[in-house]
Design a protein around this motif. Structure first.
Motif, PDB file in Angstrom:
ATOM      1  N   VAL A 119     -52.968  21.118  72.781  1.00  0.00           N
ATOM      2  CA  VAL A 119     -54.080  22.052  72.614  1.00  0.00           C
ATOM      3  C   VAL A 119     -54.894  22.146  73.904  1.00  0.00           C
ATOM      4  O   VAL A 119     -55.191  23.237  74.387  1.00  0.00           O
ATOM      5  CB  VAL A 119     -54.976  21.624  71.429  1.00  0.00           C
ATOM      6  N   GLU A 120     -55.218  20.991  74.470  1.00  0.00           N
ATOM      7  CA  GLU A 120     -56.161  20.969  75.590  1.00  0.00           C
ATOM      8  C   GLU A 120     -55.512  20.856  76.964  1.00  0.00           C
ATOM      9  O   GLU A 120     -56.107  21.244  77.946  1.00  0.00           O
ATOM     10  CB  GLU A 120     -57.123  19.769  75.455  1.00  0.00           C
TER      11      GLU A 120
ATOM     12  N   LYS B 128     -47.746  33.711  61.163  1.00  0.00           N
ATOM     13  CA  LYS B 128     -48.966  34.437  61.521  1.00  0.00           C
ATOM     14  C   LYS B 128     -50.160  33.480  61.560  1.00  0.00           C
ATOM     15  O   LYS B 128     -51.012  33.566  62.434  1.00  0.00           O
ATOM     16  CB  LYS B 128     -49.201  35.544  60.484  1.00  0.00           C
ATOM     17  N   ASN B 129     -50.177  32.540  60.616  1.00  0.00           N
ATOM     18  CA  ASN B 129     -51.265  31.559  60.602  1.00  0.00           C
ATOM     19  C   ASN B 129     -51.264  30.740  61.890  1.00  0.00           C
ATOM     20  O   ASN B 129     -52.315  30.530  62.502  1.00  0.00           O
ATOM     21  CB  ASN B 129     -51.130  30.630  59.386  1.00  0.00           C
ATOM     22  N   LEU B 130     -50.074  30.318  62.325  1.00  0.00           N
ATOM     23  CA  LEU B 130     -49.982  29.518  63.552  1.00  0.00           C
ATOM     24  C   LEU B 130     -50.500  30.318  64.756  1.00  0.00           C
ATOM     25  O   LEU B 130     -51.307  29.820  65.542  1.00  0.00           O
ATOM     26  CB  LEU B 130     -48.523  29.082  63.782  1.00  0.00           C
ATOM     27  N   VAL B 131     -50.054  31.562  64.869  1.00  0.00           N
ATOM     28  CA  VAL B 131     -50.462  32.383  66.013  1.00  0.00           C
ATOM     29  C   VAL B 131     -51.973  32.675  65.965  1.00  0.00           C
ATOM     30  O   VAL B 131     -52.659  32.580  66.984  1.00  0.00           O
ATOM     31  CB  VAL B 131     -49.617  33.680  66.070  1.00  0.00           C
ATOM     32  N   SER B 132     -52.492  32.980  64.772  1.00  0.00           N
ATOM     33  CA  SER B 132     -53.942  33.228  64.656  1.00  0.00           C
ATOM     34  C   SER B 132     -54.729  31.992  65.067  1.00  0.00           C
ATOM     35  O   SER B 132     -55.771  32.089  65.711  1.00  0.00           O
ATOM     36  CB  SER B 132     -54.352  33.557  63.232  1.00  0.00           C
ATOM     37  N   TRP B 133     -54.209  30.835  64.676  1.00  0.00           N
ATOM     38  CA  TRP B 133     -54.908  29.588  65.013  1.00  0.00           C
ATOM     39  C   TRP B 133     -54.905  29.368  66.534  1.00  0.00           C
ATOM     40  O   TRP B 133     -55.940  29.075  67.126  1.00  0.00           O
ATOM     41  CB  TRP B 133     -54.273  28.403  64.268  1.00  0.00           C
ATOM     42  N   ILE B 134     -53.743  29.557  67.161  1.00  0.00           N
ATOM     43  CA  ILE B 134     -53.672  29.392  68.629  1.00  0.00           C
ATOM     44  C   ILE B 134     -54.674  30.342  69.290  1.00  0.00           C
ATOM     45  O   ILE B 134     -55.449  29.948  70.154  1.00  0.00           O
ATOM     46  CB  ILE B 134     -52.233  29.668  69.162  1.00  0.00           C
ATOM     47  N   LEU B 135     -54.685  31.596  68.833  1.00  0.00           N
ATOM     48  CA  LEU B 135     -55.576  32.588  69.462  1.00  0.00           C
ATOM     49  C   LEU B 135     -57.053  32.319  69.180  1.00  0.00           C
ATOM     50  O   LEU B 135     -57.913  32.834  69.876  1.00  0.00           O
ATOM     51  CB  LEU B 135     -55.190  34.003  68.987  1.00  0.00           C
ATOM     52  N   SER B 136     -57.331  31.503  68.157  1.00  0.00           N
ATOM     53  CA  SER B 136     -58.734  31.229  67.819  1.00  0.00           C
ATOM     54  C   SER B 136     -59.297  30.042  68.608  1.00  0.00           C
ATOM     55  O   SER B 136     -60.473  29.712  68.490  1.00  0.00           O
ATOM     56  CB  SER B 136     -58.849  30.927  66.315  1.00  0.00           C
ATOM     57  N   LEU B 137     -58.444  29.381  69.398  1.00  0.00           N
ATOM     58  CA  LEU B 137     -58.893  28.152  70.087  1.00  0.00           C
ATOM     59  C   LEU B 137     -59.905  28.443  71.187  1.00  0.00           C
ATOM     60  O   LEU B 137     -59.917  29.521  71.740  1.00  0.00           O
ATOM     61  CB  LEU B 137     -57.684  27.420  70.686  1.00  0.00           C
TER      62      LEU B 137
ATOM     63  N   ARG C   7     -55.157  26.267  74.364  1.00  0.00           N
ATOM     64  CA  ARG C   7     -56.479  26.836  74.627  1.00  0.00           C
ATOM     65  C   ARG C   7     -56.416  27.842  75.800  1.00  0.00           C
ATOM     66  O   ARG C   7     -57.099  28.859  75.797  1.00  0.00           O
ATOM     67  CB  ARG C   7     -57.497  25.724  74.924  1.00  0.00           C
ATOM     68  N   GLU C   8     -55.540  27.524  76.760  1.00  0.00           N
ATOM     69  CA  GLU C   8     -55.343  28.421  77.908  1.00  0.00           C
ATOM     70  C   GLU C   8     -54.694  29.742  77.452  1.00  0.00           C
ATOM     71  O   GLU C   8     -55.051  30.812  77.928  1.00  0.00           O
ATOM     72  CB  GLU C   8     -54.363  27.726  78.853  1.00  0.00           C
TER      73      GLU C   8
ATOM     74  N   LYS D 291     -56.186  33.466  77.831  1.00  0.00           N
ATOM     75  CA  LYS D 291     -55.411  34.528  78.475  1.00  0.00           C
ATOM     76  C   LYS D 291     -55.358  35.797  77.615  1.00  0.00           C
ATOM     77  O   LYS D 291     -55.417  36.902  78.120  1.00  0.00           O
ATOM     78  CB  LYS D 291     -53.994  33.990  78.736  1.00  0.00           C
ATOM     79  N   TYR D 292     -55.260  35.604  76.291  1.00  0.00           N
ATOM     80  CA  TYR D 292     -55.096  36.769  75.411  1.00  0.00           C
ATOM     81  C   TYR D 292     -56.384  37.240  74.758  1.00  0.00           C
ATOM     82  O   TYR D 292     -56.363  38.154  73.947  1.00  0.00           O
ATOM     83  CB  TYR D 292     -54.059  36.456  74.331  1.00  0.00           C
ATOM     84  N   ARG D 293     -57.511  36.594  75.080  1.00  0.00           N
ATOM     85  CA  ARG D 293     -58.785  36.954  74.449  1.00  0.00           C
ATOM     86  C   ARG D 293     -59.060  38.448  74.573  1.00  0.00           C
ATOM     87  O   ARG D 293     -58.995  39.006  75.671  1.00  0.00           O
ATOM     88  CB  ARG D 293     -59.918  36.154  75.105  1.00  0.00           C
ATOM     89  N   GLY D 294     -59.307  39.111  73.438  1.00  0.00           N
ATOM     90  CA  GLY D 294     -59.677  40.523  73.468  1.00  0.00           C
ATOM     91  C   GLY D 294     -58.504  41.480  73.624  1.00  0.00           C
ATOM     92  O   GLY D 294     -58.680  42.685  73.674  1.00  0.00           O
ATOM     93  N   LYS D 295     -57.275  40.947  73.693  1.00  0.00           N
ATOM     94  CA  LYS D 295     -56.119  41.838  73.828  1.00  0.00           C
ATOM     95  C   LYS D 295     -55.542  42.164  72.456  1.00  0.00           C
ATOM     96  O   LYS D 295     -55.154  41.261  71.701  1.00  0.00           O
ATOM     97  CB  LYS D 295     -55.037  41.183  74.693  1.00  0.00           C
ATOM     98  N   ALA D 296     -55.487  43.453  72.169  1.00  0.00           N
ATOM     99  CA  ALA D 296     -55.086  43.891  70.833  1.00  0.00           C
ATOM    100  C   ALA D 296     -53.654  43.482  70.497  1.00  0.00           C
ATOM    101  O   ALA D 296     -53.340  43.190  69.352  1.00  0.00           O
ATOM    102  CB  ALA D 296     -55.237  45.399  70.738  1.00  0.00           C
ATOM    103  N   GLU D 297     -52.783  43.449  71.485  1.00  0.00           N
ATOM    104  CA  GLU D 297     -51.362  43.201  71.201  1.00  0.00           C
ATOM    105  C   GLU D 297     -51.023  41.707  71.162  1.00  0.00           C
ATOM    106  O   GLU D 297     -49.868  41.334  70.971  1.00  0.00           O
ATOM    107  CB  GLU D 297     -50.491  43.945  72.223  1.00  0.00           C
ATOM    108  N   ALA D 298     -52.027  40.842  71.348  1.00  0.00           N
ATOM    109  CA  ALA D 298     -51.775  39.398  71.492  1.00  0.00           C
ATOM    110  C   ALA D 298     -50.960  38.813  70.342  1.00  0.00           C
ATOM    111  O   ALA D 298     -49.970  38.128  70.555  1.00  0.00           O
ATOM    112  CB  ALA D 298     -53.103  38.669  71.612  1.00  0.00           C
TER     113      ALA D 298
END
Ligand code: HEC
Length: 108
Positions: free
Chosen positions: A42-43, A99-108, A52-53, A57-64
């Motif tokens: 994670v870190e 989808k849960n895994l990807v949402s969790w990664i993107l929420s870090l 977390r990186e 990197k994908y923060r705010g990107k719609a296609e993430a």
């Protein structure tokens, strides 16, 4: 009036997707089962980037979300120490679990 009701409905649908709280326990369980943690943490950066990186990197990107789901479900290559290796696929066929895994990664 009918149009307004439909418009309101989509606003609520949108809000609830962004407000979706990922289940961390399920996400970590799937990472362990799929051996993702051999190369990711994670870190901290290991052979692969820290999650977390990835989130930054994908923060705010719609296609993430789509892009990351593809990255862990469709065979592709990554470079490790200059060598190309197949990227590990996630050990699940359940779209909600993935989808849960990807949402969790993107929420870090
Ligand atoms: C053998 C080592 C290795 C394993 C195992 C591995 N990865 Fe990766 N992963 C990498 C490397 C290296 C990258 C960087 C690829 C790049 O930036 O081109 C990466 C990148 C990623 C990314 C970011 C992709 C992007 O577009 O920025 C995600 C998300 C990811 N991996 C998730 C996973 C998941 C989930 C698993 C388990 C199913 C997993 N990885 C298993 C090495 C690995």
């Amino acid at each position: 009036m009918r149009k307004l009701v439909i418009a309101l409905g989509s606003v609520i649908a949108l809000t609830s997707t962004t407000g979706f709280a990922a289940d961390e326990g399920a996400a970590m369980g799937l990472l362990r089962k799929s051996k993702c943690l051999n190369c990711h943490a994670v870190e901290t950066k290991k052979d692969g980037p820290a999650y977390r990186e990835v989130a930054t990197k994908y923060r705010g990107k719609a296609e993430a979300e789509d892009k990351l789901i593809k990255h862990i479900t469709v065979p592709n290559k990554v470079k490790i120490d200059g060598r190309e290796e197949p990227h590990q696929m996630v050990k699940s066929k359940d779209p909600d679990e993935i989808k849960n895994l990807v949402s969790w990664i993107l929420s870090l």
